[in-house]
Scaffold this active site. Structure first.
Site, short mmCIF file in Angstrom:
data_model
loop_
_atom_site.label_atom_id
_atom_site.label_comp_id
_atom_site.label_asym_id
_atom_site.label_seq_id
_atom_site.Cartn_x
_atom_site.Cartn_y
_atom_site.Cartn_z
NE ARG A 56 -2.84 0.48 3.44
CZ ARG A 56 -2.13 0.86 4.52
NH1 ARG A 56 -1.49 2.01 4.50
NH2 ARG A 56 -2.07 0.10 5.59
CE1 TYR A 108 -17.85 9.51 -17.19
CE2 TYR A 108 -16.37 9.74 -15.31
CZ TYR A 108 -17.31 9.01 -16.03
OH TYR A 108 -17.71 7.78 -15.58
CG ASP A 183 -9.98 14.41 -16.80
OD1 ASP A 183 -9.22 13.80 -17.58
OD2 ASP A 183 -11.04 13.93 -16.37
CE LYS A 208 -12.53 6.50 -20.19
NZ LYS A 208 -12.46 6.54 -18.75
#
Ligand code: PLP
Ligand SMILES: N[C@@H](CCSC[C@H](N)C(=O)O)C(=O)O
Length: 396
Positions: A56, A108, A183, A208
């Site tokens: 982590r 988005y 973004d 993406k």
């Protein structure tokens, strides 16, 4: 910008050229190994000695992809997290109660959903403005309260262009403590570098273009300052949102082919946009000379990308076109090697309430195309057949 961001080669070469020194491998593996482990043995009872203690907090495969992406994005430091939404969630932890966010009015659907949650439950004011007009952003700037200015350019799904450079300069002049966050998913680091344009943080849905094959979910965050990097790392470690070793490895593999994929997808998209425009349809794509932001986009990015949208003026006709396509898969998402077709208002942006979509003038008949690497003639032939079946009089 740190020297660490300087590129020795052109970007297409840098994408392929992995600095293996970021992972100390005993066997000179040609591909970065997958360190599929949760924990790491230590040399002593005080836990000292090892570079890693727990995945982590850090994992060598994750370090490799983060170092590679920091180089590609010319970032002081980059982080990979579980999804693109996680990337935004991590960034939003830097905003405190009473502070304000300025974001776009075309963005988005999932981003809108998370910003709405923060506005409703965290005491943060969110202003949604038309970020394609610098003045609309400027009039909401508050030297004390503004903490984040969040931009998409091009926007999803109307493919609108924001003047990132000018906005970043104005925000920093008026609100020195505010962070400009972009973004950059639609462009990918291959076409647009927003940290060089003045953004403090650039993030991506790595699901993406960076991954490119729709076989993993990931988020990527790059930043310009070591101080912001420390704050982001704290949140990622504290909340456990870092990307797992196998997905880190898959992401690194995907990034190597980003250049070649993007070149082909973009060249296909350019031809498809021209074909649709020739049919008299309203096409949103910054690669068309008729686009009012054609020159602005050219000044920000090295290409128009491979996502475009168009309007038919009739929701039922749009549905028939989408359902009539055979080669174009009906799916949300973009950036994959396969071509996809969707209706944002019914799919990716359905979480935005209908009245808000109407207020923000998001056309219900909008069709979004995410262009892949297939042969362009096959894509156009399939689109022609879908348009004809739907009742459009297609010109050859
Ligand atoms: C522009 C944009 N940003 C962020 C996201 C979120 O990414 P993810 O699906 O990886 O969480 C998406 C799509 O999901 C997107 O289209
Ligand atoms: N059901 C999902 C929809 C994800 S949309 C994915 C992508 N960003 C796109 O624009 O197509 C959700 O509600 O998040």
């Amino acid at each position: 910008m740190s020297d660490a961001g300087a590129h020795k080669y052109r970007l297409a070469t840098e994408l392929v050229h992995i600095d293996c020194d970021s992972v100390k491998d005993n066997y000179n593996a040609a591909s970065v190994p997958i360190y599929q482990t949760a924990t790491f043995k230590q040399h002593s009872a005080d836990g000292s000695g090892g570079e890693y203690d727990y995945s982590r907090s850090g994992n060598p495969t994750r370090t490799a992809v983060e170092a590679h992406l920091a180089k590609i994005m010319r970032a002081e430091r980059a982080f990979v997290v579980s999804t693109g939404m996680t990337a935004l969630d991590v960034v939003l932890r830097l905003v405190k109660t009473g502070q304000e966010i300025i974001a776009g009015d075309d963005l988005y659907g999932g981003t809108n959903r998370l910003l709405t949650y923060v506005a409703q439950h965290c005491g943060v004011k969110v202003h949604n403005v038309d970020t394609t007009e610098v003045a609309r952003v400027e009039e909401r700037l508050d030297p004390v309260k503004t903490r984040l200015v969040l931009l998409e350019s091009p926007t999803n799904p109307l493919i609108k262009i924001a003047d990132i450079r000018t906005i970043a300069a104005r925000v920093h002049a008026v609100c020195p403590a505010a962070l400009v966050v972009v973004d950059n998913t639609m462009m990918s680091p291959y076409l647009q570098n927003t940290l060089e344009q003045g953004a403090d943080i650039e993030y991506h849905s790595g699901t993406k273009y960076l991954a490119g094959h729709h076989d993993l979910m990931a988020g990527v965050i790059g930043c310009r300052s070591a101080e912001v990097a420390e704050q982001l790392y704290f949140v990622i470690n504290a909340s456990g949102s870092g990307l797992g070793p196998f997905d880190s490895w898959l992401l690194l593999r995907g990034v190597k082919t980003l250049g070649i994929r993007m070149e082909k997808q973009q060249s296909n998209a350019q031809q498809i946009a021209a074909f649709l425009e020739a049919q008299g349809l309203t096409v949103h794509y910054p690669g068309l000379k008729s686009n009012p932001r054609y020159e602005l986009h050219r000044s920000l990015a090295s290409g128009p990308g491979a996502v475009l949208s168009f309007e038919t003026g009739d929701v039922a006709m749009s549905e028939r076109i989408v359902e009539g396509a055979r080669l174009w898969g009906i799916s949300v998402s973009f950036g994959c090697i396969n071509s996809l077709i969707s209706m944002p208002c019914k799919m990716s942006h359905a979480s935005i309430p209908a009245e808000v979509r109407k207020q923000r003038r998001l056309p219900e008949d909008l069709i979004r195309l995410c262009v892949g690497i297939e042969h362009p003639d096959d894509l156009i032939a399939d689109l022609t057949s879908a348009l004809r079946k739907a009742g459009v009089n297609v010109k050859e």
